[in-house]
Design an enzyme around this catalytic site. Structure first.
Site, mmCIF file in Angstrom:
data_model
loop_
_atom_site.group_PDB
_atom_site.id
_atom_site.type_symbol
_atom_site.label_atom_id
_atom_site.label_comp_id
_atom_site.label_asym_id
_atom_site.label_seq_id
_atom_site.Cartn_x
_atom_site.Cartn_y
_atom_site.Cartn_z
ATOM 1 N N ASP A 65 0.835 -1.297 0.059
ATOM 2 C CA ASP A 65 0.002 -0.098 -0.174
ATOM 3 C C ASP A 65 0.960 1.133 0.053
ATOM 4 O OD1 ASP A 65 -2.214 1.319 0.307
ATOM 5 O OD2 ASP A 65 -2.474 1.374 2.370
ATOM 6 N N HIS B 33 -7.858 10.118 3.753
ATOM 7 C CA HIS B 33 -7.434 8.935 4.620
ATOM 8 C C HIS B 33 -7.869 9.658 6.187
ATOM 9 C CE1 HIS B 33 -4.223 8.263 1.423
ATOM 10 N NE2 HIS B 33 -5.035 7.006 1.565
#
Ligand SMILES: [Zn+2]
Length: 323
Positions: free
Chosen positions: A93, A189
């Site tokens: 990621d 996020h």
């Protein structure tokens, strides 16, 4: 060099083809420790869901890359022993350098993200292309990113978001040969996704941008990052037992359900797992202050994570039963 194929892992190609046809999204779940990994695989075995196990560079620093690799191998053995054959990808990621992607591919990852979104379009495209050329030699999938997500996730942090420009996606995909693309349509996020004035509700995702992207690259796999809902029940438990999470807010699940039915075929959910764990640990500390055995608070945290991941697979992403 270890090939992911020896470990029984899959790249994302077939997974994404099926997800687009079947109008669901595959979960991208991050792990940093044993309890999280156990919860992810238990939930995905029990719901018969394909899964993308994600490791960030922060996770590699926290848990040690050697240990993480063996944990993922162990997970594959447990899945097999359970008589399950759910497809599993092991994914980097937010890889930020070519070297990091190479290191992951050499240790058995089946998929990597190269996040060049902090660079100019030209530099992002060049870096992504370089990773694709290397990864494809080993049949490893590559995720790129166009547009910038706001928020904080491990070492990735941006103050403001920049929506993906649909007019750039065709050129980027063609130039780089990338297998999937993370785009920015309003997710972000972390646990503080939107700054809302009193009475204000969460702004909807920019489905107009998504539709324009789909029109320009039909059938191409799209990825959404920062797609936790910051589930209010967990924030409430955290605050009830001494936490201080004010104005934590995420993307409503009905928005994600709608996205999952489109060409969005992977949805990353990390913060909701962090919240579920923290909520249960705080609850045990608050209600059983004499407890000091880590298994007595990490165990309930793991049980809650299993419940939360099953809920996402069944009710939000639609990936349950699609393995
Ligand atoms: Zn992300």
């Amino acid at each position: 060099m270890v090939s992911y194929k020896e470990l029984g892992l899959s790249n994302t190609k077939k997974m994404y083809e099926k997800a687009i046809k079947g109008k669901y999204a595959i979960p991208g779940y991050n792990f940093n420790n044993m309890e999280q990994l156990q919860a992810i695989i238990t939930a995905c075995i029990e719901t018969n869901s394909p899964v993308i196990l994600q490791v960030s560079s922060g996770a590699r620093k926290y848990a040690n890359q050697i240990l993480l690799k063996h944990m993922a191998r162990g997970a594959m053995e447990i899945i097999k022993e359970a008589g399950s054959n759910i497809p599993v990808a092991l994914h980097l990621d937010h890889g930020d350098t070519f070297e990091l992607c190479v290191s992951c591919i050499e240790t058995g990852f089946s998929s990597v993200m190269i996040d060049g979104s902090a660079h100019s379009f030209a530099d992002n495209a060049a870096l992504t292309k370089k990773v694709v050329e290397y990864a494809h030699k080993y049949d490893v999938s590559v995720e790129g990113e166009l547009g910038v997500l706001a928020g904080i996730e491990d070492e990735v942090s941006h103050e403001a978001s920049h929506y993906t420009k649909p007019e750039e996606v065709e050129e980027f995909v063609k130039k780089t040969g990338v297998d999937s693309l993370a785009i920015s349509i309003g997710t972000s996020h972390g646990a503080y996704k939107f700054k809302l004035a009193p009475g204000e509700t969460v702004p909807p995702l920019r489905f107009d941008i998504l539709e324009e992207v789909e029109r320009r690259i039909p059938g191409f796999p799209i990825v959404l990052h920062g797609a936790s809902s910051v589930m209010p029940e967990y924030v409430d438990i955290i605050n009830k037992y001494g936490g201080k999470m004010q104005n934590a807010v995420g993307v409503p699940e009905d928005q994600l359900r709608k996205a999952a039915a489109s060409s969005v075929c992977k949805i990353n959910i990390d913060s909701d797992g962090r919240l579920a764990m923290t909520a249960k640990v705080r609850e045990v500390f608050g209600t059983k202050p004499a407890e000091f055995d880590p298994r007595k608070y990490l165990g309930p945290a793991r049980d809650e994570l299993i419940k939360m991941y099953k809920h996402k697979n069944e009710k939000v992403l639609g990936s349950a039963g699609k393995a």
